[in-house]
Design a protein around this motif. Structure first.
Motif, PDB file in Angstrom:
ATOM      1  N   VAL A 112       0.842  -1.211   0.000  1.00 19.76           N
ATOM      2  CA  VAL A 112       0.000   0.000   0.000  1.00 19.76           C
ATOM      3  C   VAL A 112       0.871   1.253   0.000  1.00 19.76           C
ATOM      4  CG1 VAL A 112      -1.627   1.354   1.368  1.00 19.76           C
ATOM      5  CG2 VAL A 112      -2.006  -1.095   1.043  1.00 19.76           C
ATOM      6  N   ILE A 113       1.891   1.289   0.848  1.00 19.07           N
ATOM      7  CA  ILE A 113       2.789   2.456   0.881  1.00 19.07           C
ATOM      8  C   ILE A 113       3.559   2.559  -0.431  1.00 19.07           C
ATOM      9  CG2 ILE A 113       4.825   3.443   2.001  1.00 19.07           C
ATOM     10  CD1 ILE A 113       3.794   2.236   4.632  1.00 19.07           C
ATOM     11  N   ALA A 114       4.013   1.406  -0.963  1.00 20.51           N
ATOM     12  CA  ALA A 114       4.708   1.427  -2.247  1.00 20.51           C
ATOM     13  C   ALA A 114       3.801   1.933  -3.359  1.00 20.51           C
ATOM     14  CB  ALA A 114       5.220   0.024  -2.577  1.00 20.51           C
ATOM     15  N   ALA A 115       2.520   1.523  -3.345  1.00 19.81           N
ATOM     16  CA  ALA A 115       1.571   1.982  -4.370  1.00 19.81           C
ATOM     17  C   ALA A 115       1.325   3.481  -4.258  1.00 19.81           C
ATOM     18  CB  ALA A 115       0.254   1.217  -4.237  1.00 19.81           C
ATOM     19  N   ALA A 116       1.150   3.974  -3.033  1.00 20.51           N
ATOM     20  CA  ALA A 116       0.906   5.413  -2.834  1.00 20.51           C
ATOM     21  C   ALA A 116       2.099   6.236  -3.312  1.00 20.51           C
ATOM     22  CB  ALA A 116       0.608   5.692  -1.365  1.00 20.51           C
ATOM     23  N   ALA A 117       3.311   5.796  -2.950  1.00 24.83           N
ATOM     24  CA  ALA A 117       4.504   6.501  -3.423  1.00 24.83           C
ATOM     25  C   ALA A 117       4.659   6.360  -4.930  1.00 24.83           C
ATOM     26  CB  ALA A 117       5.747   5.953  -2.714  1.00 24.83           C
ATOM     27  N   THR A 145       0.567   7.708 -13.510  1.00 23.86           N
ATOM     28  CA  THR A 145       0.439   7.193 -12.138  1.00 23.86           C
ATOM     29  C   THR A 145      -0.088   5.769 -12.076  1.00 23.86           C
ATOM     30  OG1 THR A 145      -1.820   8.079 -11.906  1.00 23.86           O
ATOM     31  CG2 THR A 145       0.006   9.518 -11.248  1.00 23.86           C
ATOM     32  N   ALA A 146      -0.568   5.203 -13.186  1.00 17.06           N
ATOM     33  CA  ALA A 146      -1.282   3.924 -13.130  1.00 17.06           C
ATOM     34  C   ALA A 146      -0.432   2.779 -13.666  1.00 17.06           C
ATOM     35  CB  ALA A 146      -2.587   4.025 -13.927  1.00 17.06           C
ATOM     36  N   THR A 147      -0.592   1.610 -13.055  1.00 15.58           N
ATOM     37  CA  THR A 147       0.062   0.379 -13.499  1.00 15.58           C
ATOM     38  C   THR A 147      -0.976  -0.539 -14.125  1.00 15.58           C
ATOM     39  OG1 THR A 147       1.756   0.488 -11.774  1.00 15.58           O
ATOM     40  CG2 THR A 147       1.338  -1.669 -12.744  1.00 15.58           C
ATOM     41  N   ASP A 148      -0.642  -1.155 -15.254  1.00 21.09           N
ATOM     42  CA  ASP A 148      -1.562  -2.059 -15.926  1.00 21.09           C
ATOM     43  C   ASP A 148      -1.417  -3.468 -15.334  1.00 21.09           C
ATOM     44  OD1 ASP A 148      -2.277  -4.089 -18.216  1.00 21.09           O
ATOM     45  OD2 ASP A 148      -3.286  -2.212 -18.685  1.00 21.09           O
ATOM     46  N   PHE A 170       2.632  -9.279  -3.904  1.00 21.34           N
ATOM     47  CA  PHE A 170       3.024  -7.876  -3.761  1.00 21.34           C
ATOM     48  C   PHE A 170       2.647  -7.077  -5.005  1.00 21.34           C
ATOM     49  CE2 PHE A 170       6.195  -4.552  -4.561  1.00 21.34           C
ATOM     50  CZ  PHE A 170       6.100  -3.795  -3.399  1.00 21.34           C
ATOM     51  N   LEU A 171       2.964  -7.625  -6.192  1.00 21.34           N
ATOM     52  CA  LEU A 171       2.642  -6.924  -7.432  1.00 21.34           C
ATOM     53  C   LEU A 171       1.139  -6.802  -7.619  1.00 21.34           C
ATOM     54  CD1 LEU A 171       3.295  -5.641 -10.141  1.00 21.34           C
ATOM     55  CD2 LEU A 171       3.556  -7.933 -11.104  1.00 21.34           C
ATOM     56  N   LEU A 172       0.400  -7.880  -7.346  1.00 25.90           N
ATOM     57  CA  LEU A 172      -1.052  -7.834  -7.527  1.00 25.90           C
ATOM     58  C   LEU A 172      -1.681  -6.813  -6.599  1.00 25.90           C
ATOM     59  CD1 LEU A 172      -3.639  -8.944  -8.779  1.00 25.90           C
ATOM     60  CD2 LEU A 172      -3.650 -10.735  -7.034  1.00 25.90           C
ATOM     61  N   THR A 173      -1.279  -6.831  -5.334  1.00 27.99           N
ATOM     62  CA  THR A 173      -1.839  -5.873  -4.378  1.00 27.99           C
ATOM     63  C   THR A 173      -1.457  -4.449  -4.749  1.00 27.99           C
ATOM     64  OG1 THR A 173      -1.618  -7.566  -2.656  1.00 27.99           O
ATOM     65  CG2 THR A 173      -2.018  -5.312  -1.933  1.00 27.99           C
ATOM     66  N   LEU A 174      -0.198  -4.267  -5.142  1.00 22.63           N
ATOM     67  CA  LEU A 174       0.272  -2.954  -5.591  1.00 22.63           C
ATOM     68  C   LEU A 174      -0.587  -2.429  -6.745  1.00 22.63           C
ATOM     69  CD1 LEU A 174       2.848  -0.869  -5.601  1.00 22.63           C
ATOM     70  CD2 LEU A 174       3.542  -2.229  -7.553  1.00 22.63           C
ATOM     71  N   ALA A 175      -0.843  -3.291  -7.748  1.00 22.08           N
ATOM     72  CA  ALA A 175      -1.597  -2.867  -8.925  1.00 22.08           C
ATOM     73  C   ALA A 175      -3.058  -2.594  -8.587  1.00 22.08           C
ATOM     74  CB  ALA A 175      -1.502  -3.933 -10.016  1.00 22.08           C
ATOM     75  N   VAL A 176      -3.643  -3.413  -7.685  1.00 18.66           N
ATOM     76  CA  VAL A 176      -5.044  -3.204  -7.311  1.00 18.66           C
ATOM     77  C   VAL A 176      -5.198  -1.889  -6.556  1.00 18.66           C
ATOM     78  CG1 VAL A 176      -6.909  -4.080  -5.863  1.00 18.66           C
ATOM     79  CG2 VAL A 176      -5.661  -5.647  -7.338  1.00 18.66           C
ATOM     80  N   VAL A 177      -4.315  -1.624  -5.591  1.00 16.32           N
ATOM     81  CA  VAL A 177      -4.367  -0.356  -4.853  1.00 16.32           C
ATOM     82  C   VAL A 177      -4.109   0.813  -5.797  1.00 16.32           C
ATOM     83  CG1 VAL A 177      -3.296   0.996  -3.003  1.00 16.32           C
ATOM     84  CG2 VAL A 177      -3.702  -1.451  -2.692  1.00 16.32           C
ATOM     85  N   ASP A 178      -3.178   0.624  -6.723  1.00 12.75           N
ATOM     86  CA  ASP A 178      -2.871   1.639  -7.735  1.00 12.75           C
ATOM     87  C   ASP A 178      -4.129   1.978  -8.539  1.00 12.75           C
ATOM     88  OD1 ASP A 178      -1.967   2.452 -10.563  1.00 12.75           O
ATOM     89  OD2 ASP A 178      -0.090   2.519  -9.462  1.00 12.75           O
ATOM     90  N   ASP A 179      -4.870   0.941  -8.965  1.00 11.55           N
ATOM     91  CA  ASP A 179      -6.098   1.173  -9.733  1.00 11.55           C
ATOM     92  C   ASP A 179      -7.148   1.893  -8.899  1.00 11.55           C
ATOM     93  OD1 ASP A 179      -5.254   0.212 -12.123  1.00 11.55           O
ATOM     94  OD2 ASP A 179      -6.304  -1.697 -12.022  1.00 11.55           O
ATOM     95  N   LEU A 180      -7.253   1.540  -7.623  1.00 10.92           N
ATOM     96  CA  LEU A 180      -8.219   2.212  -6.756  1.00 10.92           C
ATOM     97  C   LEU A 180      -7.889   3.701  -6.642  1.00 10.92           C
ATOM     98  CD1 LEU A 180     -10.609   2.078  -4.800  1.00 10.92           C
ATOM     99  CD2 LEU A 180      -8.972   1.572  -2.975  1.00 10.92           C
ATOM    100  N   ILE A 181      -6.597   4.016  -6.475  1.00 15.62           N
ATOM    101  CA  ILE A 181      -6.188   5.422  -6.407  1.00 15.62           C
ATOM    102  C   ILE A 181      -6.485   6.118  -7.735  1.00 15.62           C
ATOM    103  CG2 ILE A 181      -4.246   6.995  -6.102  1.00 15.62           C
ATOM    104  CD1 ILE A 181      -2.956   4.891  -4.292  1.00 15.62           C
ATOM    105  N   ALA A 182      -6.203   5.413  -8.846  1.00 18.28           N
ATOM    106  CA  ALA A 182      -6.428   6.009 -10.166  1.00 18.28           C
ATOM    107  C   ALA A 182      -7.903   6.315 -10.394  1.00 18.28           C
ATOM    108  CB  ALA A 182      -5.903   5.073 -11.254  1.00 18.28           C
ATOM    109  N   ILE A 183      -8.783   5.393 -10.011  1.00 13.89           N
ATOM    110  CA  ILE A 183     -10.209   5.624 -10.236  1.00 13.89           C
ATOM    111  C   ILE A 183     -10.726   6.744  -9.335  1.00 13.89           C
ATOM    112  CG2 ILE A 183     -11.325   4.061  -8.590  1.00 13.89           C
ATOM    113  CD1 ILE A 183     -12.117   4.280 -12.323  1.00 13.89           C
ATOM    114  N   THR A 184     -10.112   6.894  -8.141  1.00 18.12           N
ATOM    115  CA  THR A 184     -10.458   8.016  -7.270  1.00 18.12           C
ATOM    116  C   THR A 184     -10.021   9.337  -7.903  1.00 18.12           C
ATOM    117  OG1 THR A 184     -10.177   6.579  -5.328  1.00 18.12           O
ATOM    118  CG2 THR A 184     -10.221   8.963  -4.948  1.00 18.12           C
TER     119      THR A 184
END
Length: 410
Positions: A112-117, A145-148, A170-184
């Motif tokens: 989560v912290i890695a995705a936010a950064a 800002t987004a990862t596919d 780690f990668l899956l969680t990173l990408a899912v959190v990344d997508d949530l931030i992107a959609i926000t």
């Protein structure tokens, strides 16, 4: 003797169809299909028949009774087909929150912290390179800002097939959190005109969907019409309809049933994932990625600060953000690395996070309605994604050789 009826024309077809749908549930196959669709679009856009590709993109399909204006095929792909993709992302996020890495705050802290950064640093890199540029250059700050998810997991599966399970998680969680931030970000920063009546209707429909899911209603004949209507009114409201897709996915029930049948979330994922991977995302890629790659076009890209900002944000910003965020979280005691992970592997994932295809193109289209600017942004995303994949592949292949040497020495 009982005579066996020859059903050859039917049974193999059904069996092969099942094989195809099962294959589409794997990230590698979905990523390959999306790559093939992207290459087909690029080839078509660089032939003498490129004008026909442009006409296909702009072909309007908006019956008057729907009340959706200016919906050409490209908009149907980004607003309609990607809603299915984001519904799957919502299901994945719910799974992570219920049973996965996000269930335990201590385990969730690292990705989560890695995705936010990994969202913040590319945006800073982009702004630094485009500050002072003419026009609406800063509108594209969210593009890098987004990862596919599909592409990133496909590259990981091909180049590091025996990767540790925690690394893939780690990668899956990173990408899912990344997508949530992107959609926000899309909901907050790329919504210019709101129609409050349709918006309120969409909210009520999403809430009703969630209530019925929580009450244990299982029939698709109730949930599918509610989901379609929620998408429709979200599209009418001015908020990008992919927001409704994520919300519906998050609200889909994953509660086990007494009879041990698949949960609503499992059933929805089972049905929709092959459709998303085999149809929705490839069609979006095909209708978005067709850009000219001639000398003049590439010169325009490398002379455009917006395009350079996108490339630097994805290739450099994502790497620095994800790796730096993870390292900082561990150093400050906010997270632990885990016994099965190594920093070189995290570095490979950080480079792979620069593969920003689907959501980056979506945000690029929202930020830059001008076709010429969007084409330069699309080309920049494609170039950056190829570079990020190549860097990550080199890191992972070196790690594979290193693990082999360690195994021999052990």
């Amino acid at each position: 003797m009982t005579r066996v009826r020859n059903t050859w024309p039917v049974r193999p077809t059904v069996r092969y169809g099942k094989h195809v749908t099962e294959a589409l549930r794997t990230e590698t196959v979905g990523g390959v299909i999306m790559l093939a669709a992207t290459l087909a679009a690029i080839v078509w856009a660089n032939t003498p028949w490129s004008s026909s590709y442009a006409r296909l993109q702009k072909y309007e399909l908006n019956p008057d009774w729907l009340g959706l204006r200016h919906m050409d095929l490209a908009h149907w792909a980004s607003g309609g087909l990607l809603a299915v993709f984001f519904f799957i992302a919502g299901l994945e996020l719910r799974e992570e929150l219920t049973h996965g890495e996000l269930r335990n705050p201590r385990d969730a802290a690292l990705p989560v912290i890695a995705a936010a950064a990994g969202v913040a640093v590319p945006a800073v890199v982009y702004v630094a390179l485009t500050a002072g540029a003419d026009g609406d250059a800063l509108r594209g700050w969210a593009v890098p800002t987004a990862t596919d998810i599909a592409f990133a997991l496909a590259v990981l599966a091909v180049t590091f097939s025996d990767c540790p399970g925690p690394l893939r998680a780690f990668l899956l969680t990173l990408a899912v959190v990344d997508d949530l931030i992107a959609i926000t970000i899309i909901a907050l920063f790329y919504t210019s005109h709101l129609a409050y009546g349709p918006l309120l209707t969409a909210v009520v429909l999403v809430a009703l969907y969630g209530l019925l899911q929580a009450r244990g209603v299982r029939t698709a004949w109730v949930h599918v019409p509610l989901a379609v209507l929620a998408w429709y009114f979200a599209q009418r409201s001015g908020i990008h309809a992919t927001v409704a897709g994520v919300a519906l996915g998050l609200l889909t029930s994953g509660r086990p049933t007494p009879d041990e049948r698949p949960t609503n979330a499992e059933q929805a994922d089972h049905v929709l994932r092959p459709i998303s991977a085999g149809l929705c995302v490839p069609l979006f890629a095909f209708l978005s990625a067709g850009v000219a790659l001639g000398g003049d076009a590439l010169s325009a890209v490398f002379g455009d600060r917006v395009a350079l900002g996108v490339m630097a944000g994805l290739v450099v910003g994502k790497f620095v953000g994800v790796l730096g965020g993870a390292w900082t979280a561990v150093r400050l005691g906010l997270a632990t690395l885990g016994s099965e992970l190594r920093w070189r592997e995290i570095a490979g994932v950080a480079a792979l996070a620069g593969v920003g295809f689907t959501v980056s193109l979506l945000i690029g289209g929202l930020a830059y309605p001008d076709p010429e600017q969007f084409e330069r942004v699309t080309t920049a995303v494609l170039i950056a994604s190829v570079l990020a994949s190549a860097i990550a592949s080199a890191v992972f292949r070196h790690r594979v050789r290193q693990r082999a040497r360690e195994a021999e020495a052990g």
